[in-house]
Design an enzyme around this catalytic site. Structure first.
Site, short mmCIF file in Angstrom:
data_model
loop_
_atom_site.label_atom_id
_atom_site.label_comp_id
_atom_site.label_asym_id
_atom_site.label_seq_id
_atom_site.Cartn_x
_atom_site.Cartn_y
_atom_site.Cartn_z
N CYS A 1 16.58 -0.22 -3.48
CA CYS A 1 15.22 0.32 -3.38
C CYS A 1 14.93 1.53 -4.26
CB CYS A 1 14.90 0.63 -1.92
SG CYS A 1 14.84 -0.88 -0.91
N LYS B 1 11.98 1.87 9.86
CA LYS B 1 12.34 0.57 9.30
C LYS B 1 13.84 0.36 9.47
CE LYS B 1 12.27 -2.05 4.98
NZ LYS B 1 11.85 -2.06 3.57
N ARG C 1 13.51 -11.74 1.04
CA ARG C 1 14.29 -11.46 -0.17
C ARG C 1 14.33 -12.68 -1.08
NH1 ARG C 1 18.76 -7.51 2.77
NH2 ARG C 1 17.19 -6.00 3.45
N GLU D 1 12.29 9.35 13.35
CA GLU D 1 11.85 8.94 12.00
C GLU D 1 10.32 8.91 11.91
OE1 GLU D 1 12.85 8.16 9.03
OE2 GLU D 1 14.94 7.54 9.03
N LYS E 1 9.15 -1.67 11.86
CA LYS E 1 9.50 -2.92 11.20
C LYS E 1 10.98 -3.18 11.37
CE LYS E 1 9.88 -4.80 6.63
NZ LYS E 1 9.84 -4.57 5.23
N TYR F 1 2.40 -12.72 8.07
CA TYR F 1 2.21 -13.93 7.27
C TYR F 1 1.39 -14.95 8.06
CZ TYR F 1 5.96 -11.51 4.94
OH TYR F 1 6.70 -10.54 4.32
C1 PBG Z 1 11.30 -3.80 0.49
C2 PBG Z 1 10.69 -4.54 1.60
C3 PBG Z 1 11.33 -5.48 2.42
C4 PBG Z 1 10.36 -6.00 3.27
C5 PBG Z 1 9.17 -5.34 2.97
N1 PBG Z 1 9.41 -4.42 1.95
C6 PBG Z 1 12.69 -6.03 2.40
C7 PBG Z 1 13.84 -5.19 2.55
O1 PBG Z 1 13.79 -4.02 2.93
O2 PBG Z 1 14.89 -5.75 2.24
C8 PBG Z 1 10.61 -7.06 4.30
C9 PBG Z 1 9.44 -7.86 4.70
C10 PBG Z 1 9.73 -9.13 5.39
O3 PBG Z 1 10.89 -9.47 5.73
O4 PBG Z 1 8.76 -9.85 5.61
N2 PBG Z 1 11.52 -2.46 0.64
ZN ZN Z 2 12.70 -1.67 -1.22
#
Ligand code: PBG
Ligand code: ZN
Length: 324
Positions: free
Chosen positions: A127, A194, A204, A232, A247, A312
């Site tokens: 990231c 997250k 991914r 957080e 998330k 989604y």
């Molecule tokens: C990237 C990001 C991710 C998701 C949203 N932004 C993937 C990750 O952190 O690997 C996941 C979204 C999803 O699974 O629908 N920072």
């Molecule tokens: Zn990322």
């Protein structure tokens, strides 16, 4: 015998009157995956109904979703070229920059939110910028490029940014950077809590962003930690986040509720790719009533405390709500 509860369940009108939680199309944000190229609309095997789309196809999709009453989208980009520092993300002609311009030109009323992170743009899939000594992401070097990415999006007319990389200090640094560049009114939706989750697997594949080595546990949260999860989000609220987020969503309803009670900032939840894929697969296998299970899941998010649902399923939800 004291009888009370069934009286209010006898009649549909009465049930409607006493219902505590409801869904509205306005609650939803729909994620879109923008791929460099033209005429591309490629469905993802594990996520039926979710596509990688080139900008021309995204524009057609925007028309469809606005007709359904959806007015907020969250953009993820799949660039033509990835490199070690994610250069495409900082380029005025990069995939997300081009998408923001094209969408805001044809759909000025569409509320466009962008992912602010580098995993879709780096060849290693992490990231941010790597710190080779520790084989992890360098926090402060990444903050610098996150500000550049955010200011670029702001300049091109994005309506809100959503930093998702879980670097410490992100919100404070982004707020300062945006204000200094004259974008004081641009809101930040923080991916404040997250988790390092296996539920991101299908994403991914769509975003072509699986890390080429290691995992994201040195920056995303341990699913086992409840108090840290609250801290957080409280921290991001103090740093100036305009919207908080939890998330994934489904396995974290307890966390959603606790953060809701511990903060006063609007809260989003991200109903992630693996959650979507599970319901789709179960529906296809004929083991659940897909529509009802899906809507029940959405209500659970609202009941747990979500103000905003990133999903989604948003288009399907919009269709179902319009028929009611
Ligand atoms: C990237 C990001 C991710 C998701 C949203 N932004 C993937 C990750 O952190 O690997 C996941 C979204 C999803 O699974 O629908 N920072
Ligand atoms: Zn990322």
């Amino acid at each position: 015998m004291f009888k009370r509860f069934r009286r209010l369940r006898i009649n549909k009108n009465l049930r409607d009157l006493v219902r505590e939680t409801s869904l509205h199309v306005e609650d939803f944000i729909y994620p879109l995956f923008v791929k460099s190229g033209e005429g591309i609309k490629k469905e993802i095997g594990s996520m039926p109904g979710v596509f990688q789309m080139s900008i021309d196809e995204v524009l057609k999709e925007c028309k469809k979703i606005q007709e359904l009453g959806l007015n907020s989208i969250l953009l993820f980009g799949i660039p033509a070229v990835k490199d070690s520092v994610g250069s495409d993300a900082l380029c005025e002609h990069g995939i997300i920059a081009s998408a923001i311009k094209a969408i805001k030109k044809d759909f000025p009323d569409m509320f466009v939110i962008t992912d602010v992170c580098f995993c879709e743009f780096t060849d290693h899939g992490h990231c941010g910028i790597l710190d080779m000594e520790n084989e992890t992401v360098n926090n402060d070097a990444t903050l610098e490029i996150l500000v550049k990415q955010a200011v670029l999006h702001a300049k091109l007319g994005v309506d809100m940014i959503a930093p998702s990389g879980m670097m410490d200090g992100t919100i404070e640094v982004l707020r300062e950077g945006l204000d200094a560049a004259g974008y004081e009114n641009l809101p930040i939706m923080a991916y404040s809590t997250k988790f390092a989750s296996a539920y991101y697997g299908p994403f991914r594949d769509v975003a072509e962003s699986a890390p080429s080595f290691g995992d994201r546990r040195s920056y995303q949260m341990d699913p086992a930690n409840r108090r840290e999860a609250i801290a957080e989000s409280v921290e991001d609220e103090m740093q100036g986040a305009d919207i908080l987020m939890v998330k994934p969503a489904l396995a974290y309803l307890d966390i959603i509720r606790e953060i809701k009670d511990a903060t006063t900032t609007p809260m989003a939840i991200y109903n992630v790719s693996g959650e979507y894929a599970m319901l789709k697969a179960a529906g296809k296998a004929g083991v659940i009533d897909y529509e009802r299970v899906m809507m029940e899941t959405m209500i659970a998010f609202k009941r747990a405390g979500a103000d905003i649902i990133i999903s989604y399923h948003a288009k399907e939800v919009a269709e179902i709500l319009s028929k009611k």
